[in-house]
Design an enzyme around this catalytic site. Structure first.
Site, PDB file in Angstrom:
ATOM      1  N   HIS A 160       7.658  23.505  36.745  1.00  0.00           N
ATOM      2  CA  HIS A 160       8.548  22.600  35.998  1.00  0.00           C
ATOM      3  C   HIS A 160       8.403  21.147  36.450  1.00  0.00           C
ATOM      4  O   HIS A 160       8.959  20.248  35.818  1.00  0.00           O
ATOM      5  CB  HIS A 160      10.015  23.016  36.136  1.00  0.00           C
ATOM      6  CG  HIS A 160      10.329  24.351  35.545  1.00  0.00           C
ATOM      7  ND1 HIS A 160      10.196  24.614  34.200  1.00  0.00           N
ATOM      8  CD2 HIS A 160      10.772  25.509  36.105  1.00  0.00           C
ATOM      9  CE1 HIS A 160      10.538  25.879  33.956  1.00  0.00           C
ATOM     10  NE2 HIS A 160      10.887  26.444  35.100  1.00  0.00           N
ATOM     11  N   ASP A 196       5.124  32.978  34.002  1.00  0.00           N
ATOM     12  CA  ASP A 196       6.528  32.924  34.422  1.00  0.00           C
ATOM     13  C   ASP A 196       7.407  33.054  33.166  1.00  0.00           C
ATOM     14  O   ASP A 196       6.980  32.698  32.065  1.00  0.00           O
ATOM     15  CB  ASP A 196       6.799  31.577  35.115  1.00  0.00           C
ATOM     16  CG  ASP A 196       8.197  31.468  35.701  1.00  0.00           C
ATOM     17  OD1 ASP A 196       8.355  31.712  36.914  1.00  0.00           O
ATOM     18  OD2 ASP A 196       9.143  31.137  34.949  1.00  0.00           O
ATOM     19  N   HIS A 198       9.821  31.316  32.289  1.00  0.00           N
ATOM     20  CA  HIS A 198      10.176  30.003  31.750  1.00  0.00           C
ATOM     21  C   HIS A 198       8.936  29.190  31.411  1.00  0.00           C
ATOM     22  O   HIS A 198       7.913  29.297  32.089  1.00  0.00           O
ATOM     23  CB  HIS A 198      11.026  29.231  32.771  1.00  0.00           C
ATOM     24  CG  HIS A 198      12.238  29.977  33.249  1.00  0.00           C
ATOM     25  ND1 HIS A 198      12.225  30.750  34.396  1.00  0.00           N
ATOM     26  CD2 HIS A 198      13.476  30.079  32.721  1.00  0.00           C
ATOM     27  CE1 HIS A 198      13.436  31.291  34.562  1.00  0.00           C
ATOM     28  NE2 HIS A 198      14.206  30.908  33.563  1.00  0.00           N
ATOM     29  N   ASP A 285       9.763  36.809  37.139  1.00  0.00           N
ATOM     30  CA  ASP A 285      11.103  36.790  36.543  1.00  0.00           C
ATOM     31  C   ASP A 285      11.102  37.374  35.119  1.00  0.00           C
ATOM     32  O   ASP A 285      12.133  37.375  34.449  1.00  0.00           O
ATOM     33  CB  ASP A 285      11.747  35.380  36.577  1.00  0.00           C
ATOM     34  CG  ASP A 285      10.793  34.247  36.252  1.00  0.00           C
ATOM     35  OD1 ASP A 285       9.660  34.514  35.822  1.00  0.00           O
ATOM     36  OD2 ASP A 285      11.202  33.077  36.421  1.00  0.00           O
TER      37      ASP A 285
HETATM   38  C1  SP5 Z   1      10.383  28.427  38.579  1.00  0.00           C
HETATM   39  C2  SP5 Z   1      11.509  28.973  37.761  1.00  0.00           C
HETATM   40  O1  SP5 Z   1      11.517  30.151  37.443  1.00  0.00           O
HETATM   41  N1  SP5 Z   1      12.516  28.134  37.463  1.00  0.00           N
HETATM   42  C3  SP5 Z   1      13.601  28.563  36.667  1.00  0.00           C
HETATM   43  C4  SP5 Z   1      14.688  27.557  36.589  1.00  0.00           C
HETATM   44  C5  SP5 Z   1      15.832  28.062  35.782  1.00  0.00           C
HETATM   45  N2  SP5 Z   1      16.992  27.260  35.959  1.00  0.00           N
HETATM   46  C6  SP5 Z   1      18.070  27.462  35.028  1.00  0.00           C
HETATM   47  C7  SP5 Z   1      18.543  28.864  35.063  1.00  0.00           C
HETATM   48  C8  SP5 Z   1      19.687  29.081  34.132  1.00  0.00           C
HETATM   49  C9  SP5 Z   1      19.883  30.552  34.016  1.00  0.00           C
HETATM   50  N3  SP5 Z   1      21.131  30.890  33.478  1.00  0.00           N
HETATM   51  C10 SP5 Z   1      21.145  32.306  33.157  1.00  0.00           C
HETATM   52  C11 SP5 Z   1      22.482  32.920  33.335  1.00  0.00           C
HETATM   53  C12 SP5 Z   1      22.308  34.403  33.248  1.00  0.00           C
HETATM   54  N4  SP5 Z   1      23.456  35.087  33.733  1.00  0.00           N
HETATM   55 ZN    ZN Z   2      10.827  31.148  35.844  1.00  0.00          ZN
END
Ligand code: SP5
Ligand code: ZN
Length: 342
Positions: A160, A196, A198, A285
Site C-alpha cells: 500500500h 494479497d 487488498h 489474508d
Molecule cells: C497489507 C494489508 O493487508 N493491509 C491491509 C490494511 C487494511 N486496513 C483496513 C482494514 C479495515 C478492515 N475492516 C474490516 C472489519 C471486519 N470486521
Molecule cells: Zn491485505
C-alpha cells in the site's frame, strides 16, 4: 530455499488503529512474523539469512526523498510536539486544498503523507520498515545471484506504500523495491503478482507509467473493501505503462473455484508481458478465517496457488504482505512455498 528476516523488523509495535470509526488493537503485529518464522524452521527450511544493510539509496531511488526523511523523523517529531502513543493523521488534503504544501507541523506532515487512520507510526516503526525493506532487497540479491526461489519475510508489509505515501499498515514498498532491484540486476522485464486480499495501490502507483514492470493483482472489489479508491478493473496503466497494469477484483465470499480462473488470467498476463522474474506479493489474508477479510480460500488452496506461480518457469521472489489470522498464517505460507517447490 533461502529465506530472509531480521529481528529488527519486530520493533514496530503499532498499538492501536482506527477501524471503521473505533480504535482497535493493531491487526498487523510482530507475532505474525514470529509465527511464520517458527513455521519455516519447523518445516525444515533452516534459520533465516539476515539481510545486509544496503543503506537508504535504493529506498530513495523509488520513494520520494523527503518522504523517506519524514518516515525517519516522524516519531521523534511527534514526541517533540509533546505527544506519546501512536502517531496517526487526522486531517487530509481535499480537492482545492494545498497538495503542494508538505507543512512544517507534524500533524500536517502525517496528513500529507498518510492516506488512512489505520497505520500508526511509533518509536520502532522506521527501524522495522527499514529492515523489512532490506530483507526484500537482500532476497532480490539472492535471486540475482541465481537462486530460483527466495522468501522475504517482510513485516511491516509494503504494497500500500506509494512513492510518497503510507497507509494500509505499509511504509516502504518492499515488493516494488525488490522488483526494481531485479531490473538493476539485468532482468529486462519483471512481473509483480499481488495476491494479497487488498489491492496494492502503492505498487500500482510506482509502476503505473512503466512498461518494464508489470503489476497484476487479484483482490477484493474496492466497491466493498479497503483501499476503496483503487483496484478497479478499468485501471490499466498510462503512457508507456498502458496495459502493464491488470486488476482483477473479486467479490467477498470468493472460493478457489473462481479464484483459480483469475489466477490463470494473471499468470497468462505475466507470460504475455515477457517477464523473466516474478515478485509474488503474498498476502494470506485471502484465507477463509482472516479477521479483516472476506474471501474463502482454504489452507490447501494455497498449495495450488504456489504451484500455478511455479508453472511460469521464472525465478520467484516471495515478499510477505498481509494475513492476520495469526494462528494460521504460518501453515498458509508454508503451503504456498510447498506449491512453489512443486
Ligand atoms: C497489507 C494489508 O493487508 N493491509 C491491509 C490494511 C487494511 N486496513 C483496513 C482494514 C479495515 C478492515 N475492516 C474490516 C472489519 C471486519 N470486521
Ligand atoms: Zn491485505
Amino acid at each position: 530455499m533461502k529465506w530472509f528476516f531480521s529481528s529488527q523488523q519486530r520493533t514496530h509495535q503499532g498499538g492501536v488503529e482506527m477501524n471503521r470509526g473505533t480504535m482497535v488493537p493493531c491487526h498487523e503485529s510482530a507475532e505474525r512474523c514470529d509465527i511464520i518464522a517458527a513455521a519455516l524452521q519447523a518445516g525444515g527450511y533452516g534459520p533465516p539469512t539476515a539481510p545486509t544493510d544496503g543503506g537508504e539509496a535504493p529506498l530513495r531511488a523509488l520513494h520520494d526523498g523527503a518522504y523517506v526523511d519524514f518516515l525517519r523523523q516522524a516519531y521523534p517529531d511527534w514526541q517533540a510536539s509533546g505527544r506519546s502513543g501512536s502517531a496517526l493523521p487526522f486531517t487530509f488534503v481535499g480537492p482545492g486544498m494545498r497538495r503542494d504544501r508538505v507543512g512544517a507541523s507534524i500533524f500536517a506532515r502525517l496528513g500529507h503523507y498518510g492516506f488512512d487512520v489505520g497505520t500508526p507510526i511509533v518509536e520502532g516503526t522506521w527501524n522495522a520498515a527499514y529492515w523489512s525493506a532490506q530483507t526484500a532487497l537482500s532476497a532480490a540479491a539472492a535471486i540475482a545471484q541465481g537462486e530460483t526461489l527466495a522468501f522475504a519475510l517482510c513485516r511491516p508489509p509494503g504494497h500500500h506504500a506509494g512513492r510518497a505515501q503510507f497507509g494500509g499498515y505499509c511504509y516502504l514498498n518492499n515488493a516494488a523495491l525488490a522488483a526494481q532491484a531485479l531490473r538493476h540486476a539485468g532482468h529486462q522485464r519483471v512481473a509483480v503478482l499481488d495476491v494479497d486480499y487488498h489491492h496494492g495501490n502503492g505498487t500500482q502507483e510506482l509502476f503505473w507509467n512503466r512498461q518494464d514492470v508489470f503489476y497484476g493483482s487479484i483482490h477484493a472489489d474496492p466497491e466493498t473493501d479497503f483501499p476503496f479508491f483503487s483496484g478497479f478493473a478499468d485501471e490499466t496503466g498510462e503512457g508507456a505503462g498502458h496495459g502493464a497494469t491488470l486488476n482483477l477484483p473479486l467479490p467477498q465470499g470468493t472460493t478457489w473455484d473462481t479464484y483459480q480462473t483469475a489466477l490463470d488470467t494473471l499468470c497468462q498476463a505475466a507470460t504475455n508481458h515477457g517477464a523473466s522474474a516474478v515478485v509474488l506479493s503474498l498476502g494470506v489474508d485471502t484465507w477463509q478465517g482472516d479477521p479483516i477479510s472476506g474471501f474463502s480460500l482454504q489452507t490447501s488452496d494455497f498449495y495450488h496457488l504456489g504451484q500455478r506461480i511455479a508453472r511460469l518457469g521464472c525465478p520467484v521472489l516471495v515478499v510477505m504482505e498481509g494475513g492476520y489470522a495469526v494462528a494460521e498464517v504460518g501453515h498458509n505460507v508454508l503451503k504456498v512455498i510447498a506449491g512453489l517447490r512443486g
